[in-house]
Design an enzyme around this catalytic site. Structure first.
Site, PDB file in Angstrom:
ATOM      1  CG  HIS A  17      53.557  14.402  33.216  1.00  0.00           C
ATOM      2  ND1 HIS A  17      53.257  13.171  32.667  1.00  0.00           N
ATOM      3  CD2 HIS A  17      54.107  14.149  34.425  1.00  0.00           C
ATOM      4  CE1 HIS A  17      53.599  12.219  33.505  1.00  0.00           C
ATOM      5  NE2 HIS A  17      54.112  12.783  34.589  1.00  0.00           N
TER       6      HIS A  17
ATOM      7  CD  GLU B 209      48.944  33.929  45.673  1.00  0.00           C
ATOM      8  OE1 GLU B 209      48.964  35.121  46.015  1.00  0.00           O
ATOM      9  OE2 GLU B 209      48.008  33.427  45.016  1.00  0.00           O
TER      10      GLU B 209
ATOM     11  CD  GLU C  93      47.169  38.835  40.926  1.00  0.00           C
ATOM     12  OE1 GLU C  93      45.947  38.680  41.110  1.00  0.00           O
ATOM     13  OE2 GLU C  93      47.986  38.892  41.869  1.00  0.00           O
TER      14      GLU C  93
ATOM     15  CE  LYS D 259      49.437  38.059  45.286  1.00  0.00           C
ATOM     16  NZ  LYS D 259      48.369  37.376  44.561  1.00  0.00           N
TER      17      LYS D 259
ATOM     18  CD1 TRP E 190      38.396  47.086  36.091  1.00  0.00           C
ATOM     19  CD2 TRP E 190      36.699  45.759  35.496  1.00  0.00           C
ATOM     20  NE1 TRP E 190      38.929  45.889  35.672  1.00  0.00           N
ATOM     21  CE2 TRP E 190      37.912  45.051  35.301  1.00  0.00           C
ATOM     22  CE3 TRP E 190      35.496  45.119  35.192  1.00  0.00           C
ATOM     23  CZ2 TRP E 190      37.947  43.755  34.814  1.00  0.00           C
ATOM     24  CZ3 TRP E 190      35.537  43.821  34.699  1.00  0.00           C
ATOM     25  CH2 TRP E 190      36.752  43.157  34.515  1.00  0.00           C
TER      26      TRP E 190
ATOM     27  NE  ARG F  20      35.313  48.869  44.313  1.00  0.00           N
ATOM     28  CZ  ARG F  20      34.590  47.980  44.979  1.00  0.00           C
ATOM     29  NH1 ARG F  20      34.923  47.666  46.215  1.00  0.00           N
ATOM     30  NH2 ARG F  20      33.554  47.400  44.449  1.00  0.00           N
TER      31      ARG F  20
ATOM     32  CB  CYS G  13      32.385  50.266  39.228  1.00  0.00           C
ATOM     33  SG  CYS G  13      32.301  49.628  37.550  1.00  0.00           S
TER      34      CYS G  13
ATOM     35  CE  LYS H  10      42.447  43.706  47.770  1.00  0.00           C
ATOM     36  NZ  LYS H  10      43.745  43.000  47.837  1.00  0.00           N
TER      37      LYS H  10
ATOM     38  CG  ASN I 224      30.275  47.296  40.986  1.00  0.00           C
ATOM     39  OD1 ASN I 224      30.697  46.762  39.970  1.00  0.00           O
ATOM     40  ND2 ASN I 224      30.637  46.917  42.202  1.00  0.00           N
ATOM     41  N   GLY I 225      28.232  46.535  38.225  1.00  0.00           N
ATOM     42  CA  GLY I 225      27.521  45.304  37.900  1.00  0.00           C
ATOM     43  C   GLY I 225      27.079  45.277  36.452  1.00  0.00           C
TER      44      GLY I 225
END
Length: 614
Positions: free
Chosen positions: A506, A483, A490, A487, A74, A27, A2, A609, A100-101
């Protein structure tokens, strides 16, 4: 998570708060709201969805006031609706809070407050805080009521409150997620992150855990939640506000990809000497003899930073010859890790506020480990809790998907590996000099890698409609396969998997068909021929191959069919720095695919973020 901003000062409050919220959009959020006090009356506006919806609501029904606060939410508790958007009010409508939290015992508190006559309008844990402060109100000031309320709340949270009955005052509390206090010229700010206030002041105080600040037009006073006064000297943030603007680019992510040569130069600058073959990391804060005595390194990180840690393992073990373990911050505390005073814990976090990484760092320290943070934010919690810090000088990173923060983390880890090698005597002066020369040349290599933008855009045009991708790499480059896949998923919402190429047989090989592109990381290195075998196996099963290889090497041309395959070439560099170079085309490929698919590149759905709660 948030976004929070509060303001007291002589300027019109609403434009400052809206601008601050806009700078916090990176964020990730699903609703937004604002509260101001005007002539003793509380005024609140809230909207689900993007900040533009709140601005539309303010256009229909404007606000004005002397001070106020704003929030982008959020969702954790309750759906992303206007009713659940912040700010939340108490029963009288005279107290508001943004948060926030997570309030872990909110159900217990809600039941108790309901029994005492309080009535709730939302599904959130945040609304409980407003009612809890109302329940503790004794006309001795908002901060006293907040202090008493905090004695009843459990969890990790950042809060900012104001009350129309205690005018001209903002009260903020930090217990986990970050709060920064901006000290301006006759004006003061509270925010969840520096970019929200960077256009107004560079002088900030990063609050400590279990700390409260009372902000008025006269200044900011800090206290522990036990009421004991605290003293803080402001930190000067060196980021230029212009660095947080798009500077003509369509997206922050593209701007931040392009900024990587500059960010790498800034991270390297002043830290190495070719002439003396030395590395200068005085900010580590650990004596040389103690560094030399390290028998194990434990990397602690989450998400993209965890991938950086995997690359760092290769770097440190190769150069310094000390064993390295890599742990998810979110898992470290739950396996009773073996740690002693000769263990070096390295916490890697762009923001310095990642809750799981901070918890892992604290656990390692409690078990006796020495500690270093690799971080991009001066004064953040990780930098204060670790014995020393290797700062990545990436500047503000606004795009949710990390780009320049990741590559500067790789450089910081390479610097750490060189420093450990130096104090442990595992490399000769000439070997160190060669490694430093390669590092000094890296920004130029990255400038060359950025030239792949055009070919990655062409590849994106061909493959953007595919539903699945497989990324393969070997050795030090297999974490870059992880990575690259991260990306893509995301920002484009395409399912992608990253694997060490040797693991393809495998399991993942069962997925390969004509609809499955395989991104193969095949620079000319010691495992190049192994990667050629993996590429042939993918081709034999009908997969399209997107190969990333070294400029000037035409070996792959015999294997790839231009009708169904593609090739991206990057400049050559030393094997341990190849992961930095090979990352660039994968970032560009993800970016161009996401743009082709019409995705929100800078603010992908459901993501934040900085994850500042567990």
């Amino acid at each position: 998570m948030c976004g929070i901003i509060g303001y007291i000062g002589p300027k019109p409050v609403v434009p400052i708060i809206i601008d601050g919220l806009r700078r916090l959009e990176y964020r990730g959020y699903d609703s937004a709201g604002i509260a101001v006090v005007d002539q003793g009356q509380m005024q609140v506006r809230r909207s689900a969805g993007k900040l533009s919806n709140l601005e539309t609501a303010l256009g229909r029904d404007p606000l004005a006031g002397q001070y106020g606060l704003g929030h982008t939410r959020w969702a954790t508790h309750g759906r992303p609706t206007e009713e659940n958007a912040h700010p939340h009010r108490d029963g009288s409508g005279r107290i508001v809070v943004v948060h926030n939290g997570i309030i872990e015992n909110y159900l217990e508190l809600k039941r108790d407050l309901t029994a005492r006559g309080h009535r709730f309008e939302s599904e959130t844990d945040t609304e409980v805080v407003a009612h809890l402060v109302e329940d503790e109100w004794k006309n001795d000031g908002l901060e006293k009521a907040v202090q008493r309320a905090m004695a009843r709340a459990r969890g990790l949270f950042a809060l900012v409150l104001l009350s129309a009955d205690d005018p001209g005052k903002l009260v903020a509390v930090r217990n986990g997620p970050p709060i920064v206090v901006g000290i301006g010229e006759a004006e003061f700010f509270v925010a969840s992150d520096v970019p929200a206030i960077l256009a107004h002041t560079r002088n900030v105080v990063f609050m400590d855990d279990r700390e409260m600040v009372v902000v008025t037009a006269e200044g900011a006073k800090f206290f522990g939640l036990d009421g004991v006064p605290h003293e803080h000297a402001p930190t000067r943030v060196t980021w230029d506000p212009v660095m947080a603007e798009k500077a003509g680019y369509k997206h922050f992510m593209l701007k931040e990809i392009i900024e990587q040569p500059h960010a790498l130069r800034e991270t390297i600058l002043g830290r190495v000497s070719v002439d003396s073959a030395q590395t200068f990391l005085g900010e580590i804060g650990i004596p040389e003899k103690d560094l030399a005595a390290v028998t194990k390194v434990m990397m602690l990180a989450c998400g993209t930073s965890w991938h950086a840690a995997l690359v760092g393992k290769f770097m440190i073990e190769e150069l310094a010859r000390v064993p390295v373990e890599v742990d998810y911050g979110s898992e470290f505390r739950y396996r009773n890790p073996i740690v002693d005073k000769q263990t070096l814990a390295v916490a890697i976090t762009q923001s310095g506020e990642t809750a799981d990484t901070l918890a892992a760092l604290r656990e390692a320290k409690a078990k006796g480990a020495r500690s270093i943070a690799i971080c991009n934010v001066v004064g953040s919690m990780a930098t204060r809790e670790a014995e020393g810090t290797i700062y990545t000088h990436a500047g503000p990173e606004i795009g949710v998907a990390s780009t320049k923060a990741f590559t500067t983390q790789l450089v910081a880890l390479y610097l750490l590996a060189l420093r450990l090698a130096e104090v442990r005597g595992t490399l000769s002066a000439e070997q160190r000099r060669e490694a430093i020369e390669a590092l000094m040349a890296l920004p130029t290599v990255i400038e060359g890698a950025l030239k792949a933008s055009k070919v990655t855009e062409e590849i994106a045009a061909r493959f953007h409609s595919r539903k699945d991708f497989l990324y393969l790499g070997r050795g030090v480059n297999y974490p870059i396969a992880l990575e690259g896949a991260l990306k893509l998923k995301e920002i484009s919402y395409i399912h992608a998997e990253g694997y060490p190429a040797g693991e393809m047989k495998h399991g993942p090989i069962a997925l390969i068909d004509e609809e499955m592109p395989v991104v193969a990381l095949a620079p000319r290195d010691a495992v190049f021929e192994k990667m050629l075998g993996n590429i042939q196996e993918a081709k034999a099963r009908g997969g399209s191959v997107i190969a990333v290889t070294t400029e000037g090497d035409d070996t792959l041309d015999e294997l790839l069919d231009p009708a169904v395959d593609a090739k991206i070439a990057i400049p050559a560099t030393s094997p341990l720095l190849t992961p930095v170079a090979i990352t660039i085309p994968l970032q560009l490929l993800s970016y161009h695919i996401a743009v082709r698919r019409g995705c929100d590149v800078d603010q992908p759905r459901n993501l934040a973020k900085s994850v500042t709660v567990e």
